[in-house]
Design an enzyme around this catalytic site. Structure first.
Site, PDB file in Angstrom:
ATOM      1  N   LYS A 262      51.955 -24.524  -5.079  1.00  0.00           N
ATOM      2  CA  LYS A 262      51.466 -23.443  -5.897  1.00  0.00           C
ATOM      3  C   LYS A 262      52.346 -21.943  -5.674  1.00  0.00           C
ATOM      4  O   LYS A 262      52.471 -21.510  -4.374  1.00  0.00           O
ATOM      5  CB  LYS A 262      50.493 -22.251  -6.171  1.00  0.00           C
ATOM      6  CG  LYS A 262      49.568 -22.061  -6.617  1.00  0.00           C
ATOM      7  CD  LYS A 262      47.854 -21.756  -6.694  1.00  0.00           C
ATOM      8  CE  LYS A 262      47.986 -19.672  -5.885  1.00  0.00           C
ATOM      9  NZ  LYS A 262      46.692 -19.266  -6.349  1.00  0.00           N
ATOM     10  N   CYS A 310      45.360 -16.108 -15.187  1.00  0.00           N
ATOM     11  CA  CYS A 310      44.137 -15.577 -14.837  1.00  0.00           C
ATOM     12  C   CYS A 310      44.611 -14.876 -14.811  1.00  0.00           C
ATOM     13  O   CYS A 310      45.324 -14.011 -15.458  1.00  0.00           O
ATOM     14  CB  CYS A 310      44.453 -16.198 -13.122  1.00  0.00           C
ATOM     15  SG  CYS A 310      43.136 -15.542 -12.033  1.00  0.00           S
TER      16      CYS A 310
HETATM   17  C1  LIG Z   1      46.732 -14.863 -10.304  1.00  0.00           C
HETATM   18  C2  LIG Z   1      45.694 -14.460  -9.137  1.00  0.00           C
HETATM   19  C3  LIG Z   1      46.373 -14.451  -8.036  1.00  0.00           C
HETATM   20  C4  LIG Z   1      45.265 -13.707  -7.018  1.00  0.00           C
HETATM   21  N1  LIG Z   1      45.574 -13.381  -5.939  1.00  0.00           N
HETATM   22  C5  LIG Z   1      45.039 -13.291  -4.922  1.00  0.00           C
HETATM   23  C6  LIG Z   1      45.113 -13.018  -3.586  1.00  0.00           C
HETATM   24  O1  LIG Z   1      45.928 -14.302  -3.284  1.00  0.00           O
HETATM   25  N2  LIG Z   1      44.330 -12.588  -2.551  1.00  0.00           N
HETATM   26  C7  LIG Z   1      43.454 -11.533  -2.623  1.00  0.00           C
HETATM   27  O2  LIG Z   1      42.679 -11.596  -1.800  1.00  0.00           O
HETATM   28  N3  LIG Z   1      43.099 -11.343  -4.115  1.00  0.00           N
HETATM   29  C8  LIG Z   1      43.965 -11.622  -5.131  1.00  0.00           C
HETATM   30  N4  LIG Z   1      43.959 -12.075  -6.548  1.00  0.00           N
HETATM   31  C9  LIG Z   1      42.813 -10.927  -6.504  1.00  0.00           C
HETATM   32  C10 LIG Z   1      41.656 -11.422  -6.248  1.00  0.00           C
HETATM   33  O3  LIG Z   1      40.823 -13.009  -7.426  1.00  0.00           O
HETATM   34  C11 LIG Z   1      40.274 -11.007  -7.372  1.00  0.00           C
HETATM   35  O4  LIG Z   1      40.183  -9.516  -7.311  1.00  0.00           O
HETATM   36  C12 LIG Z   1      38.439 -10.677  -7.632  1.00  0.00           C
HETATM   37  O5  LIG Z   1      38.591 -12.881  -7.977  1.00  0.00           O
HETATM   38  C13 LIG Z   1      37.981 -10.481  -8.762  1.00  0.00           C
HETATM   39  O6  LIG Z   1      36.726 -10.667  -8.410  1.00  0.00           O
HETATM   40  P1  LIG Z   1      35.899 -10.444  -9.032  1.00  0.00           P
HETATM   41  O7  LIG Z   1      34.425 -10.434  -8.978  1.00  0.00           O
HETATM   42  O8  LIG Z   1      35.911  -8.282  -9.575  1.00  0.00           O
HETATM   43  O9  LIG Z   1      35.909 -10.832 -11.064  1.00  0.00           O
HETATM   44  P2  LIG Z   1      35.573 -12.471 -11.310  1.00  0.00           P
HETATM   45  O10 LIG Z   1      36.025 -13.487 -10.010  1.00  0.00           O
HETATM   46  O11 LIG Z   1      36.603 -13.032 -12.334  1.00  0.00           O
HETATM   47  O12 LIG Z   1      33.763 -12.302 -11.689  1.00  0.00           O
HETATM   48  C14 LIG Z   1      33.618 -11.476 -12.899  1.00  0.00           C
HETATM   49  C15 LIG Z   1      32.334 -12.051 -13.773  1.00  0.00           C
HETATM   50  O13 LIG Z   1      31.596 -11.418 -14.964  1.00  0.00           O
HETATM   51  C16 LIG Z   1      31.249 -12.337 -15.346  1.00  0.00           C
HETATM   52  N5  LIG Z   1      30.952 -10.976 -17.354  1.00  0.00           N
HETATM   53  C17 LIG Z   1      31.898 -10.973 -17.279  1.00  0.00           C
HETATM   54  N6  LIG Z   1      31.570 -10.480 -18.288  1.00  0.00           N
HETATM   55  C18 LIG Z   1      30.450  -9.671 -18.774  1.00  0.00           C
HETATM   56  C19 LIG Z   1      29.330  -9.673 -18.298  1.00  0.00           C
HETATM   57  N7  LIG Z   1      29.873  -8.783 -20.390  1.00  0.00           N
HETATM   58  N8  LIG Z   1      27.810 -10.383 -18.686  1.00  0.00           N
HETATM   59  C20 LIG Z   1      27.883 -11.193 -18.117  1.00  0.00           C
HETATM   60  N9  LIG Z   1      28.421 -11.260 -16.837  1.00  0.00           N
HETATM   61  C21 LIG Z   1      29.760 -11.447 -17.151  1.00  0.00           C
HETATM   62  C22 LIG Z   1      32.916 -13.359 -15.704  1.00  0.00           C
HETATM   63  O14 LIG Z   1      32.180 -14.965 -16.363  1.00  0.00           O
HETATM   64  C23 LIG Z   1      32.973 -13.989 -13.626  1.00  0.00           C
HETATM   65  O15 LIG Z   1      31.974 -14.922 -13.384  1.00  0.00           O
HETATM   66  C24 LIG Z   1      44.048 -12.779  -7.794  1.00  0.00           C
HETATM   67  C25 LIG Z   1      44.243 -12.603  -8.585  1.00  0.00           C
HETATM   68  C26 LIG Z   1      44.467 -13.454  -9.518  1.00  0.00           C
HETATM   69  C27 LIG Z   1      44.016 -13.618 -11.057  1.00  0.00           C
END
Ligand SMILES: Cc1cc2nc3c(=O)[nH]c(=O)nc-3n(C[C@H](O)[C@H](O)[C@H](O)COP(=O)(O)OP(=O)(O)OC[C@H]3O[C@@H](n4cnc5c(N)ncnc54)[C@H](O)[C@@H]3O)c2cc1C
Length: 371
Positions: A262, A310
């Protein structure tokens, strides 16, 4: 009458699942809401793997937090009997004056982390899959490695449920408002009341709070079959690797866990929204990543095996936001992405639990105040 909880968590991805887990373990009555069924592939936490690294080039203030996250990931592994983290070691590569190499070295030295500076020749000898250019150097850190995000989120949610959290999937939060005794959340299915609210909606935050200056960025992940020796990419031989090149371009890759090698660029994607994002991958995007592969990891330039799209949710300076909502002081908002927050999830979940319980978090959060 709406059901009453101590805390409602909107969004049960990386951060929300961890917050729900910490709160439930403390005996808090928690309701978690997600518009999909986590873990899923519509947010920011899918794609098989995430990098964890300690010599944090973005800012040395992240180091104590990632150290706490290491402990919490290991504790979660013990609680759930699941392997969530594999330490493969990691190399940060670029010219010696690049932000990546300089920043990683600064954090390693300030926090006295185990690390080594390597020349391009030493990297080529030690990790034959990686082909840095002669003017590049590398910071090697042995504790860096890989997290398996679907398993991590599943483990946090399982622990939350085990300790009494109500988790509602396929239920979208529409808005919240102050009520006489706390906060009322309106969803597609009904209304709920709680004393406090945590908003961890990832890219969905820009729908709930459109006034925030956050930018949702499309990012493509690629998996390739190795063109050369498969063993070069085995997790015992190939560390996680992050490259800065041609000024401010970033590229990273993983060992092969069976699904191919990857690789992806870090940033440089189109701005989008969570619902409108283009999921197809264009030919020019494939050619762009192949150019980087041919230059830095040529043995991975084999058949394309898979792609996935993503989302990054970027703050203007790419440091996280973990702060109270000024319009609703009973709500705490975490916009913890900017493409690098997954590794911190259990530590951020713990911070969010502390904030809604009016406990003093164990870290200086000044870097993460809403700006
Ligand atoms: C391609 C990619 C590679 C990455 N690589 C790394 C890495 O190698 N190392 C690292 O540390 N970080 C990495 N990151 C960053 C990391 O993955 C993110 O910071 C983290 O996953 C964000 O988590 P979150 O909980 O904010 O969002 P998410 O995990 O997306 O969770 C948000 C949730 O909210 C829900 N939601 C949204 N709106 C609503 C609503 N109105 N009502 C109810 N539910 C709702 C969604 O369905 C979702 O389940 C990467 C990100 C990406 C995209």
């Amino acid at each position: 009458m709406p059901v009453a909880y101590d805390v409602i968590v909107i969004g049960l991805g990386a951060m929300g699942s961890a917050a729900a887990c910490h709160l439930a373990q403390r005996g808090t009555r928690v309701l978690g809401l997600d518009r999909f069924t986590p873990p899923h592939a519509f947010g920011s936490s899918h794609g098989e793997t995430r990098i964890i690294r300690e010599a944090y080039f973005e800012h040395p203030m992240y180091v104590p937090m990632v150290q706490r996250a290491y402990l919490l990931w290991r504790a979660l592994e013990e609680q759930t009997g699941t392997t969530l983290l594999r330490e493969t070691g990691g190399v940060m590569l670029g010219t010696p004056d690049s932000d990546l190499v300089k920043g990683a070295l600064l954090s390693a030295e300030l926090h006295q982390l185990p690390h080594e500076m390597l020349t391009a020749i030493q990297v080529r000898e030690r990790f034959p899959a990686l082909r840095p250019e002669p003017d590049m150097a590398a910071v090697w850190e042995p504790r860096a490695g890989v997290l398996f995000p679907d398993l991590c989120i599943t483990a946090h949610l399982a622990q939350a449920r085990k300790h009494g959290a109500d988790l509602h999937y396929q239920e979208c939060a529409l808005r919240w408002e102050n009520s006489s005794d706390g906060i009322r959340v309106v969803t597609t299915n009904g209304e709920y009341c709680a004393a406090k609210l945590i908003v961890t909606a990832g890219a969905g935050i820009s729908v709930l709070l459109p006034e925030l200056p956050l930018r949702i960025e499309r990012q493509v992940l690629f998996w390739f079959d190795p063109a050369g020796s498969v063993s070069m990419f085995a997790p015992d031989c190939c560390p996680v690797h992050l490259w800065q090149f041609d000024g401010r371009r970033f590229f990273y890759g993983f060992p092969n866990f069976g699904g191919g090698v990857k690789v992806a660029f870090h940033h440089g994607g189109a701005m989008t929204t969570a619902d409108a994002v283009q999921r197809d991958v264009e030919d020019f995007e494939l050619e762009d990543i192949r150019c980087a592969l041919r230059r830095f990891v040529p043995a991975a330039d084999g058949d394309l095996r898979a792609t996935s799209v993503c989302l990054y949710t970027n703050t203007p300076d790419e440091h996280f936001w973990i702060d109270r909502d000024p319009a609703h002081p009973l709500a705490v908002i975490a916009s913890a992405c900017s493409g690098h927050a997954f590794k911190f999830s259990p530590a951020i979940g713990e911070i969010l639990a502390d904030l809604v319980q009016d406990r003093r978090p164990r870290f200086d959060l000044s870097l993460f105040a809403r700006r």
